[in-house]
Design a protein around this motif. Structure first.
Motif, short mmCIF file in Angstrom:
data_model
loop_
_atom_site.label_atom_id
_atom_site.label_comp_id
_atom_site.label_asym_id
_atom_site.label_seq_id
_atom_site.Cartn_x
_atom_site.Cartn_y
_atom_site.Cartn_z
N TRP A 1 0.83 -1.27 -0.02
CA TRP A 1 0.03 -0.21 0.00
C TRP A 1 0.97 1.19 0.13
O TRP A 1 0.23 2.27 -0.44
CB TRP A 1 -0.94 0.03 1.19
N PHE A 2 2.10 1.12 0.40
CA PHE A 2 3.04 2.24 0.79
C PHE A 2 3.81 2.66 -0.57
O PHE A 2 4.58 3.78 -0.52
CB PHE A 2 3.84 2.08 2.06
N VAL A 3 3.71 1.68 -1.72
CA VAL A 3 4.28 2.21 -2.93
C VAL A 3 3.17 1.91 -4.06
O VAL A 3 3.09 0.99 -4.43
CB VAL A 3 5.54 1.25 -3.24
N ASP A 4 3.00 2.87 -4.39
CA ASP A 4 1.67 3.04 -5.40
C ASP A 4 2.40 2.55 -6.92
O ASP A 4 3.25 3.04 -7.19
CB ASP A 4 0.88 4.25 -5.62
N GLY A 5 1.41 1.51 -7.21
CA GLY A 5 1.99 1.19 -8.77
C GLY A 5 2.95 -0.16 -8.60
O GLY A 5 3.28 -0.56 -9.66
N LEU A 6 3.41 -0.50 -7.43
CA LEU A 6 4.42 -1.52 -7.40
C LEU A 6 3.97 -2.86 -7.34
O LEU A 6 2.84 -3.12 -6.55
CB LEU A 6 5.38 -1.46 -6.23
N ARG A 7 4.20 -3.95 -8.07
CA ARG A 7 3.70 -5.33 -7.92
C ARG A 7 4.86 -6.13 -7.99
O ARG A 7 5.77 -6.23 -8.63
CB ARG A 7 2.87 -5.59 -9.24
N LEU A 8 4.73 -7.30 -6.87
CA LEU A 8 5.69 -8.02 -6.72
C LEU A 8 5.22 -9.40 -6.69
O LEU A 8 4.18 -9.74 -5.94
CB LEU A 8 6.67 -7.78 -5.13
N GLY A 9 5.69 -10.38 -7.37
CA GLY A 9 5.08 -11.63 -7.31
C GLY A 9 6.46 -12.96 -7.66
O GLY A 9 7.16 -12.38 -8.45
N ALA A 10 6.06 -13.91 -7.15
CA ALA A 10 7.17 -15.19 -7.03
C ALA A 10 6.35 -16.47 -7.00
O ALA A 10 5.28 -16.38 -6.22
CB ALA A 10 8.33 -15.12 -6.17
N SER A 11 6.78 -17.28 -7.58
CA SER A 11 6.19 -18.80 -7.38
C SER A 11 7.25 -19.88 -7.41
O SER A 11 8.31 -19.66 -8.16
CB SER A 11 5.07 -19.13 -8.49
N GLY B 1 11.43 -25.23 -9.96
CA GLY B 1 12.10 -24.08 -10.19
C GLY B 1 11.17 -22.85 -9.41
O GLY B 1 10.28 -23.00 -8.92
N VAL B 2 11.60 -21.73 -9.92
CA VAL B 2 10.91 -20.39 -9.32
C VAL B 2 10.65 -19.17 -10.58
O VAL B 2 11.13 -19.07 -11.63
CB VAL B 2 12.12 -19.56 -8.66
N ASP B 3 9.39 -18.82 -10.64
CA ASP B 3 9.22 -17.88 -11.55
C ASP B 3 8.93 -16.42 -10.76
O ASP B 3 8.35 -16.38 -9.57
CB ASP B 3 7.71 -18.25 -12.12
N PHE B 4 9.63 -15.36 -11.47
CA PHE B 4 9.51 -13.86 -10.81
C PHE B 4 8.64 -13.05 -11.84
O PHE B 4 8.61 -13.16 -12.97
CB PHE B 4 10.85 -13.51 -10.70
#
Length: 991
Positions: free
Chosen positions: A722-732, A825-828
């Motif tokens: 919520w504190f960085v508008d527009g940021l998206r972080l994802g990992a699997s 593995g890992v997806d980013f």
């Protein structure tokens, strides 16, 4: 513009109205499977997946505030009805906690590509181990006679990736091996492409082991859109155009509203000569490789030809000749009157076949597509979809014998007194057909591929919000290689040798032989394949009952699929024989799926604003390979308004294709002389000097195959602080345990006896057997019965029995359920959007890192790490992109990254095996610029200009010199290309 990626969740319906942020003149659509902003909008939890607009920041201390009420139920229910989401049979429910990537319409246009394969190559999940325009030995690519294109997710082979059109299967293709042609539709007809990188057999059935690629077509459009385009590279030019027209008739008589979308695309690409790039020439000495114009006792000879004499020691002038010495015949020699003393030692007559062979064929493609949607009344809809594509390839090549040919002493063209050759001994000769047939006529390399599909469906909505949908589809493919029978370079070696023996063919003549003489050994040949598939399905889905967390929804259905395949080949044996093959299959399936929102706005808990489960199961019965059942479970846990955790687990499978299991499609019986270092006294050496043994090898299809099986697991998180508008972080993280894999043992049979370890590993497929003392070559009644029976097996090639009495073992090298793979593995997926006074900036970084890819090639083999080497997956792939939008302008710059890997198949030069070499990572940059007219009408209204440049800095591929591709190239076509800078300009005019 960066690709729109989305890590979707499951379990809750939502309002699918497209989200958009607009600047003057430019709508900015986020991934439609921002669809998976999903439950966040209805449940009020800001699930951290990629939405179609920047999320509204939540101030400190407000993270636990009560979510806003959901939209009014009637609006939601009506919207959900039209949502199409890959990975689920329930409307409004996304893939069951799986990682998804979505390429929306804006992304497709921005890439500048006109076919979906090229677009998908920009996705890091896609490995370069499928079929393509450049021939490749990987994944049995040599069988790709029609130059088809496939998709291989995670490098687990294209057979483990399911390709769909609007969630429906399409007929496969292929002559020797079966695959799904992925270029069935033009980009102009595609609304978006969904990639679900997870097992999906519980939803779709066979093949969805590594994941699913689904083309969602354009269902509505108003007006006409015309797009001419032009592409230039250092190797070829390409021209094409597309037209899309759409219209909605609000009242079609008394039938209701009709929406029509039609598209046509034409594309013409010139051929690319191998010699246009130094990386694909035969002579690769400039890179430290071999001069492949000479291949031990074979050569690409120029007129008038060469005499080849076996010797001892490595040829000091031509290491690629091994122990053979080449004697060039002086220019002007016509076939008689020459003495061996006049021959030119190690001055052979050579030409480079790359000056006559095409690396990429000339291709002409026509594609037409149509969608009709008739809304008969508010609850009844009838629809039709049809497509047709036709691709013609012409690949010219140099006709040349690919076997050792000899002149007997009785031949009028025999050259006496050749140094190193006993008087009267047969002379090994190498000569050119260039004077006789030239660069082989187009019929030789002409291939044709057609694909078509017709689907009709009926939907009926009921008062209880359930829907029934009945669908029938008929799809098919037709292919042929060397479609027009002709004297085309399909050389019958035995007939050619006979013509040399009786003197009817002069190999040294500068005068072309007559068509009657050439017709003895240049036989007519073509290979045709046809597939028909019909599928009928009935599905019901809708709400069951309400829980505090939301509405429980379900889907149930049945399907029946029929598949038929034909293969007709003329001259496939390099004779005039005709080979016919036919196979058929019936598949019946039943499936069910359940979406259960356990926690939602009405019963949210601390650290659990939302939690939903998705349960799916499917059972299929095959008429020829048994039955299989596959479950899947997925979940989405909305921790708070910023963080969501998702996961899925299930089983998947792939049924053997008809060409895998039906021996009439592909089978072979061949006598092989292979290296024998096994040390097994039961398999003696046939040639002690070379340490080789003769074996009889049975290869090809196997009717005893059973389905491949896999277990899939994935766990991921999506975070939008919520504190960085527009940021998206994802990992699997993911894990795939792939068992009972079908492999063609013929590709590894030459190594069965390479060592005592290999002898033990492949023991189930090796039967030592000696021939009796009274054996007579060609008389099977005198053979060991095991060989007599084997020689009688179906074969698409004429077995050579000249060395049958020297056989030491029988190899069963057919397709076999022998291998297994465990990959994790890992997806980013990282992204950031920012609006400034200078325009909107959007940054995306998407990457895949394979941590392990452990493979067993047989049940008795030890596990090995098949990763970061030639012919196996490269562990690291990524794409980083930066886009800018301001007014009518937008621009983007992207970097593509393919990680480093080991060349563990180095060349042997001068009898010395070269050291293994680490291949550098390959980094290329893509640029796109576009301008749209602000006008809505008039001459400039609806105009868009774009410039797309792939490999902006004209980066050469890494040098790779290996036995891969039989050392034919100085690059690895699975992980790089030689196209250089590719520039595409196009203009779109919408009316």
């Amino acid at each position: 513009m960066p690709m729109r990626h989305s890590s979707t969740s499951s379990g809750t319906s939502f309002d699918p109205t497209p989200f958009a942020i607009t600047t003057p003149g430019i709508p900015f659509r986020r991934s439609t499977v921002a669809i998976a902003v999903l439950c966040a909008l209805v449940a009020g939890s800001a699930h951290a997946q990629e939405a179609s607009a920047p999320a509204t920041a939540t101030a400190p201390g407000q993270a636990s505030a009560a979510p806003p009420p959901p939209p009014p139920p009637p609006v939601v229910a009506e919207a959900v009805q039209e949502v199409v989401i890959t990975g689920s049979q329930i409307r409004g429910v996304s893939a069951a906690g799986s990682k998804s990537v979505v390429l929306d319409r804006e992304t497709l246009v921005t890439t500048g590509y006109n076919n979906p394969i090229d677009v998908l190559k920009t996705v890091p999940l896609v490995q370069g181990l499928g079929y393509g325009d450049v021939p490749s030995t990987a994944q049995n690519g040599s069988a790709n006679v029609q130059r088809g294109s496939t998709i291989s997710l995670r490098g687990l082979s294209s057979s483990a990736t399911l390709v769909l059109i609007d969630g429906r299967r399409i007929a496969p293709t292929g002559n020797v091996t079966t695959f799904t042609e992925a270029n069935q539709l033009p980009v102009s007809f595609i609304e978006r492409i969904d990639v679900v990188a997870d097992g999906a057999s519980a939803i779709y059935g066979s093949d969805a082991i590594a994941g699913v690629v689904n083309y969602i077509t354009r269902k509505s459009y108003q007006g006409v859109e015309i797009t001419p385009r032009y592409t230039h590279t250092n190797g070829y030019d390409q021209r094409g155009a597309s037209i899309v027209a759409g219209h909605t008739v609000k009242q079609l008589g008394g039938l209701g509203r009709l929406s029509i979308v039609a598209a046509y695309d034409y594309d013409k690409r010139d051929s690319m000569l191998q010699g246009s790039t130094p990386f694909a020439r035969q002579d690769l000495t400039r890179f430290g490789g071999l001069d492949n114009r000479i291949r031990t006792n074979l050569a690409t000879s120029a007129a008038p030809g060469n005499i080849i004499v076996a010797g001892t020691g490595i040829n000091p002038v031509f290491p690629s000749a091994g122990s053979f010495t080449y004697y060039g015949i002086p220019a002007g020699y016509g076939g008689t009157g020459l003495d061996g003393s006049q021959l030119l030692r190690n001055q052979p007559n050579l030409l480079d076949a790359s000056d006559y062979n095409d690396l990429i064929p000339e291709t002409e493609r026509n594609q037409g597509s149509l969608n009709l949607n008739l809304q008969i009344d508010p609850k009844t809809k009838l629809y039709y979809q049809g497509y047709y594509n036709r691709s013609e390839n012409t690949s010219l090549s140099l006709a040349q014998p690919n076997a050792t040919l000899t002149l007997p002493a009785s031949s009028p063209y025999y050259i006496p007194n050749v140094p190193g050759l006993a008087p009267g001994a047969p002379q090994a000769v190498s000569f050119s057909f260039l004077n006789h047939v030239g660069r082989v006529i187009p019929d030789r390399g002409h291939s044709l591929a057609e694909g078509y599909g017709n689907t009709i469906g009926l939907q009926r909505d009921f008062e209880n919000k359930w829907r029934a949908e009945a669908v029938f589809s008929a799809t098919g493919t037709k292919t042929c290689a060397n479609c027009i029978p002709a004297l085309n370079g399909n050389i019958h070696t035995q007939a050619l040798q006979a013509a040399l023996n009786d003197g009817s063919f002069n190999p040294f003549s500068s005068t072309p032989a007559s068509s009657d003489v050439l017709g003895r050994f240049l036989v007519e040949g073509n290979d045709r394949n046809r597939v028909k598939m019909q599928q009928a399905s009935l599905r019901f889905d809708g709400p069951l009952f309400a829980l505090p967390g939301g509405m429980v929804r379900a889907a149930v259905g049945v399907e029946s699929l029929g598949l038929e395949q034909w293969r007709d080949s003329i001259g496939i044996r390099a004779t005039s024989d005709t080979v016919g093959a036919y196979g058929k299959r019936r598949i019946n399936a039943v499936y069910g799926e359940l979406s259960v929102p356990l926690v939602g706005p009405e019963n949210s808990l601390p650290l659990m604003q939302r939690f939903s489960l998705n349960l799916a199961a499917r059972s299929q019965k095959y008429s020829d390979v048994g039955k299989t059942s596959n479950p899947k479970i997925g979940f989405v846990w909305g921790v708070n308004g910023d963080l969501a955790i998702r996961g899925a687990a299930g089983t998947s499978f792939r049924a053997p294709d008809l060409t895998d299991a039906n021996t009439t499609f592909f089978s072979s019986v061949s006598t092989q002389l292979i290296a024998n270092a096994a040390g097994d006294p039961a398999i003696p050496l046939s040639n002690a000097a070379t340490r080789q043994s003769y074996v009889l090898r049975l290869g090809g299809s196997n009717p005893e195959l059973t389905p491949e099986k896999a277990k899939n697991f994935s766990l991921g998180a999506d975070y939008k602080p919520w504190f960085v508008d527009g940021l998206r972080l994802g990992a699997s993280v993911y894990r795939i345990k792939y068992e009972n894999q079908i492999i063609g043992l013929q590709t590894v049979a030459n190594s069965f006896l390479a060592s005592p370890t290999n002898r033990a590993v492949y023991a189930p497929y090796i039967t030592p057997a000696a021939q009796p003392a009274g054996c007579v070559a060609g008389d099977r009644s005198t053979y060991n019965p095991i060989y007599a029976q084997a020689y009688g097996a179906p074969s698409l090639s004429m077995p050579d029995e000249s060395n049958a009495c020297r056989l030491t073992a029988l190899f069963i090298a057919r397709n076999t359920n022998a291998a297994s793979t465990v990959q994790d593995g890992v997806d980013f997926d990282f992204g950031y959007e920012m609006d400034t006074s200078y325009g909107r900036f959007n940054a995306d970084v998407n990457a895949t890192k394979i941590l392990n890819n452990k493979v067993r090639v047989s049940p008795l083999a030890s596990e090995r790490e098949d990763l970061d080497r030639i012919n196996v997956p490269v562990s690291m792939r990524g794409r980083a992109a930066l886009a800018w939008t301001q007014g009518q302008w937008n621009a983007g710059l992207a970097m593509n990254y393919v990680g480093s890997y080991l060349n563990d198949l180095p060349l042997t030069i001068g009898g010395v095996t070269q050291p293994r070499v680490e291949i550098d990572a390959w980094k290329t940059f893509d640029l796109n610029l576009a301008w749209r007219s602000p006008a809505k009408t008039g001459a400039w209204g609806g105009v868009r200009f774009s410039l797309n440049v792939q490999n902006l800095f004209d980066r050469d591929p890494p040098v790779v010199l290996s036995t891969n591709n039989n050392a034919a190239y100085a690059f690895d076509p699975q992980n790089a290309n030689v196209l250089g800078r590719v520039v595409t300009v196009q203009m779109t005019k919408a009316f």
